[in-house]
Enzyme design. Structure first.
Site: not given
Length: 202
Positions: A106-107, A110-112
């Site tokens: 998540i998100w 971004v994070c993924l």
């Protein structure tokens, strides 16, 4: 094919603050899906890397539902938005010795996306679990999915992962655990299993 011997899982930034802002899917469904994914990884003994971002000062701790699945593991906390650029995270992934990397974060945008692009560049086969991730808008999520696919990452769902790892329902060492996860998180499929296992039907 994904197998228990060639795959690892990375779960990135499943913390309360980022979850608050998910708009691309129902937040409770998302949490249930990622817990199902985590339990699947645990069942099939996939090496799993957990990471959080600025847990103490901003985003909060790892979701308790995930901490319960991996009680012995301390997430790698970091400040960098791209987890792959953090030595501890990258080293943990490398230490799994696996070439196929399941990723969820998540998100989505971004994070993924950023560590997934970096992992692809590093030579990993990346499979992202599309129903266990979410974006701050439907557009943000969709754009990130398109970018990841164009870069070579493969979208999968948590149920597809579970069934691909199980492969054969006669594998008795994991079948009961797979059924348990399906009953708890598999929606209509899980209810079908409940119905089929009803002793009154036999």
């Amino acid at each position: 094919m994904l197998t228990p011997a060639n795959a690892a899982l990375a779960l990135i930034d499943y913390q309360p603050q980022p979850v608050f802002h998910i708009q691309s899917m129902d937040r409770q469904l998302l949490v249930g899906n990622v817990v199902a994914l985590a339990r699947t990884a645990r069942l099939f003994r996939l090496p799993t890397v957990l990471t959080t971002v600025v847990a103490r000062d901003f985003a909060g701790p790892l979701l308790p539902q995930l901490a319960e699945v991996f009680p012995e593991q301390e997430p790698i906390d970091r400040t960098n938005l791209n987890a792959w650029q953090v030595d501890a995270f990258r080293s943990a992934v490398e230490a799994t010795g696996r070439s196929k990397l399941l990723m969820a974060g998540i998100w989505t945008e971004v994070c993924l996306m950023t560590p997934a692009l970096s992992a692809l560049e590093a030579g990993y086969e990346v499979y992202f679990v599309v129903d266990a991730v979410g974006g701050v808008s439907a557009e943000a999520h969709t754009a990130a999915v398109h970018r990841l696919v164009r870069a070579g990452a493969v979208p999968v769902t948590w149920i597809a992962v579970l069934q691909e790892l199980q492969r054969d329902w006669s594998r008795t060492d994991t079948v009961d655990g797979a059924y348990e996860i399906a009953r708890a998180y598999g929606g209509s499929w899980g209810q079908g299993i409940v119905y089929r296992q009803d002793p009154s039907l036999t």
